[in-house]
Write a protein that holds these residues in place. Sequence first.
Motif, PDB file in Angstrom:
ATOM      1  N   VAL A  46      27.331 -21.510  61.772  1.00 52.15           N
ATOM      2  CA  VAL A  46      28.849 -21.094  61.519  1.00 52.15           C
ATOM      3  C   VAL A  46      29.525 -22.283  60.905  1.00 52.15           C
ATOM      4  O   VAL A  46      29.456 -23.482  61.054  1.00 52.15           O
ATOM      5  CB  VAL A  46      29.768 -20.714  63.002  1.00 52.15           C
ATOM      6  CG1 VAL A  46      28.837 -19.566  63.560  1.00 52.15           C
ATOM      7  CG2 VAL A  46      29.725 -22.095  64.052  1.00 52.15           C
ATOM      8  N   THR A  47      30.772 -21.931  60.083  1.00 50.01           N
ATOM      9  CA  THR A  47      31.526 -22.862  59.528  1.00 50.01           C
ATOM     10  C   THR A  47      32.847 -21.966  59.239  1.00 50.01           C
ATOM     11  O   THR A  47      33.212 -20.893  59.831  1.00 50.01           O
ATOM     12  CB  THR A  47      30.898 -23.245  57.994  1.00 50.01           C
ATOM     13  OG1 THR A  47      31.814 -24.134  57.487  1.00 50.01           O
ATOM     14  CG2 THR A  47      30.850 -22.102  57.069  1.00 50.01           C
ATOM     15  N   ALA A  48      33.818 -22.936  58.446  1.00 53.53           N
ATOM     16  CA  ALA A  48      35.074 -22.246  58.409  1.00 53.53           C
ATOM     17  C   ALA A  48      35.142 -21.347  57.139  1.00 53.53           C
ATOM     18  O   ALA A  48      34.732 -21.534  56.117  1.00 53.53           O
ATOM     19  CB  ALA A  48      36.113 -23.433  57.950  1.00 53.53           C
ATOM     20  N   GLU A  49      35.854 -20.133  57.487  1.00 50.72           N
ATOM     21  CA  GLU A  49      35.813 -19.194  56.425  1.00 50.72           C
ATOM     22  C   GLU A  49      36.135 -19.523  55.164  1.00 50.72           C
ATOM     23  O   GLU A  49      35.913 -19.280  53.981  1.00 50.72           O
ATOM     24  CB  GLU A  49      36.355 -17.994  57.064  1.00 50.72           C
ATOM     25  CG  GLU A  49      36.736 -16.652  56.220  1.00 50.72           C
ATOM     26  CD  GLU A  49      37.926 -16.555  55.235  1.00 50.72           C
ATOM     27  OE1 GLU A  49      37.871 -15.941  54.145  1.00 50.72           O
ATOM     28  OE2 GLU A  49      38.817 -17.483  55.778  1.00 50.72           O
ATOM     29  N   GLU A  71      22.317 -17.944  53.072  1.00 48.94           N
ATOM     30  CA  GLU A  71      22.887 -16.721  52.628  1.00 48.94           C
ATOM     31  C   GLU A  71      24.218 -16.667  53.457  1.00 48.94           C
ATOM     32  O   GLU A  71      24.377 -16.985  54.509  1.00 48.94           O
ATOM     33  CB  GLU A  71      22.141 -15.579  53.173  1.00 48.94           C
ATOM     34  CG  GLU A  71      22.661 -14.055  53.077  1.00 48.94           C
ATOM     35  CD  GLU A  71      21.871 -12.974  53.837  1.00 48.94           C
ATOM     36  OE1 GLU A  71      22.456 -11.983  54.063  1.00 48.94           O
ATOM     37  OE2 GLU A  71      20.885 -13.398  54.529  1.00 48.94           O
ATOM     38  N   LEU A  72      25.461 -16.223  52.690  1.00 48.77           N
ATOM     39  CA  LEU A  72      26.675 -15.944  53.373  1.00 48.77           C
ATOM     40  C   LEU A  72      26.443 -14.549  54.205  1.00 48.77           C
ATOM     41  O   LEU A  72      26.612 -13.452  53.480  1.00 48.77           O
ATOM     42  CB  LEU A  72      27.572 -15.902  52.454  1.00 48.77           C
ATOM     43  CG  LEU A  72      28.913 -15.459  53.012  1.00 48.77           C
ATOM     44  CD1 LEU A  72      29.494 -16.562  54.080  1.00 48.77           C
ATOM     45  CD2 LEU A  72      30.264 -15.475  51.798  1.00 48.77           C
ATOM     46  N   VAL A  73      26.245 -14.396  55.341  1.00 46.99           N
ATOM     47  CA  VAL A  73      26.013 -13.323  56.062  1.00 46.99           C
ATOM     48  C   VAL A  73      27.249 -12.559  55.938  1.00 46.99           C
ATOM     49  O   VAL A  73      27.336 -11.289  55.843  1.00 46.99           O
ATOM     50  CB  VAL A  73      25.442 -13.357  57.460  1.00 46.99           C
ATOM     51  CG1 VAL A  73      25.317 -12.283  58.214  1.00 46.99           C
ATOM     52  CG2 VAL A  73      24.121 -14.214  57.585  1.00 46.99           C
ATOM     53  N   GLY A  74      28.331 -13.020  56.306  1.00 47.25           N
ATOM     54  CA  GLY A  74      29.805 -12.624  56.420  1.00 47.25           C
ATOM     55  C   GLY A  74      30.752 -13.400  56.622  1.00 47.25           C
ATOM     56  O   GLY A  74      30.493 -14.524  57.146  1.00 47.25           O
ATOM     57  N   ARG A  75      31.999 -12.842  56.354  1.00 54.28           N
ATOM     58  CA  ARG A  75      33.185 -13.813  56.760  1.00 54.28           C
ATOM     59  C   ARG A  75      34.323 -12.992  57.597  1.00 54.28           C
ATOM     60  O   ARG A  75      34.317 -11.946  57.314  1.00 54.28           O
ATOM     61  CB  ARG A  75      33.827 -14.219  55.469  1.00 54.28           C
ATOM     62  CG  ARG A  75      32.948 -14.919  54.392  1.00 54.28           C
ATOM     63  CD  ARG A  75      33.464 -14.728  53.104  1.00 54.28           C
ATOM     64  NE  ARG A  75      34.992 -15.366  52.998  1.00 54.28           N
ATOM     65  CZ  ARG A  75      35.938 -15.003  52.151  1.00 54.28           C
ATOM     66  NH1 ARG A  75      35.526 -14.035  51.046  1.00 54.28           N
ATOM     67  NH2 ARG A  75      36.943 -15.584  51.904  1.00 54.28           N
ATOM     68  N   GLY A  80      38.914 -16.946  61.104  1.00 52.15           N
ATOM     69  CA  GLY A  80      38.660 -17.824  60.327  1.00 52.15           C
ATOM     70  C   GLY A  80      37.182 -18.491  60.480  1.00 52.15           C
ATOM     71  O   GLY A  80      36.758 -19.562  60.137  1.00 52.15           O
ATOM     72  N   VAL A  81      36.198 -17.348  60.803  1.00 50.76           N
ATOM     73  CA  VAL A  81      34.590 -17.893  61.155  1.00 50.76           C
ATOM     74  C   VAL A  81      33.942 -17.146  59.973  1.00 50.76           C
ATOM     75  O   VAL A  81      34.236 -16.015  59.443  1.00 50.76           O
ATOM     76  CB  VAL A  81      34.266 -17.107  62.435  1.00 50.76           C
ATOM     77  CG1 VAL A  81      32.647 -17.379  62.583  1.00 50.76           C
ATOM     78  CG2 VAL A  81      35.151 -17.728  63.463  1.00 50.76           C
ATOM     79  N   ALA A  82      33.126 -17.913  59.269  1.00 51.99           N
ATOM     80  CA  ALA A  82      31.927 -17.242  58.535  1.00 51.99           C
ATOM     81  C   ALA A  82      30.435 -17.693  59.084  1.00 51.99           C
ATOM     82  O   ALA A  82      30.380 -18.777  59.623  1.00 51.99           O
ATOM     83  CB  ALA A  82      32.010 -18.085  57.106  1.00 51.99           C
ATOM     84  N   LEU A  83      29.720 -16.952  58.687  1.00 56.46           N
ATOM     85  CA  LEU A  83      28.323 -16.981  59.250  1.00 56.46           C
ATOM     86  C   LEU A  83      27.148 -17.150  58.004  1.00 56.46           C
ATOM     87  O   LEU A  83      27.337 -16.705  57.058  1.00 56.46           O
ATOM     88  CB  LEU A  83      27.775 -15.847  60.020  1.00 56.46           C
ATOM     89  CG  LEU A  83      26.657 -15.639  60.793  1.00 56.46           C
ATOM     90  CD1 LEU A  83      26.649 -16.615  61.864  1.00 56.46           C
ATOM     91  CD2 LEU A  83      26.434 -14.340  61.441  1.00 56.46           C
ATOM     92  N   LEU A  84      26.567 -18.231  58.053  1.00 55.79           N
ATOM     93  CA  LEU A  84      25.410 -18.767  57.116  1.00 55.79           C
ATOM     94  C   LEU A  84      24.152 -18.417  57.761  1.00 55.79           C
ATOM     95  O   LEU A  84      23.887 -18.452  59.198  1.00 55.79           O
ATOM     96  CB  LEU A  84      25.665 -19.992  56.581  1.00 55.79           C
ATOM     97  CG  LEU A  84      26.979 -20.370  56.354  1.00 55.79           C
ATOM     98  CD1 LEU A  84      27.110 -21.823  55.880  1.00 55.79           C
ATOM     99  CD2 LEU A  84      27.434 -19.564  55.069  1.00 55.79           C
TER     100      LEU A  84
END
Length: 290
Positions: A46-49, A71-75, A80-84
Amino acid sequence: MSDFNLNAFSDAIADIAAKATPTTASFATHHHRTASAFHWGDGYFVTAEEAVEAGEEIELTLASGETAKAELVGRDPSTGVALLKPADAATAPVLDRASPVRPGNIAIAIGSSQGSVLAVSGSVGEVGPAWRSMRGGTIDRRINLAVGAGGRFEGGPVLDAKGALIGMLLFGPRGRALVMPHETIERAVATLREKGHVARGYLGAGLHPVRDRDARGAMVMSLDDNGPAKAAGLTLGDIIVAWNGEAVHGPRDLIRRLGPDSAGVSVKLGVVRGGEQRDVVLTIGEKPLS
């Protein structure tokens, strides 16, 4: 406090940072800076969106110094969460989840920068109840930090004195350091893994704030041809002044109400049209954010 105790405290903080380091990674953002990420579980990070863009190529630098295409799975802009997801399944450890924190508790922000360890300690400055973000996300707790962390820490984990995960470091207005709680991240990750995006409510209307003696609310300046607002009978120039009987002071009030849990819900909007107030029933649509 004796020198021995100071040294012991210092070493304890450094030990917590060292133990968390294998969970972290970093990447270059589209803003040409470095942001942090950390292993959430099952090979997902996880990282900052705000640090990622749809369609961009992301290369994670892991704590080992190795790099991995991700891969950017989604935002989810609402939290404010992004999933890689790195191409090669990560074997990084997973951080334990922390118990609720209190103001004054030690907080340790961890980051990564091209394989270098980042760590800074401070305290929890504020703990408050659940709140809604500017984009309608439900955040389980308000946690602000008294920690002087720089931009490279954004998206990294924030730990308690036991080394357990409080949440993810983000920056709010005026650069205030805040924490997205792990409970909120858990919900966002589950949805992103299942759908690749988090849907949010959709009115289909362009709005402008109105503040005068006769009305205070959000004026309809444009309408999407196939949007819920037009289907419900709203017209250009209508001023939305209430949502299910609660006053609407401007477009931001409406946006906060259009979170992921609003899609499909019917609401009664108080509308001023030509100086007369009327009620309009509208079913909120769904607009995916990816």
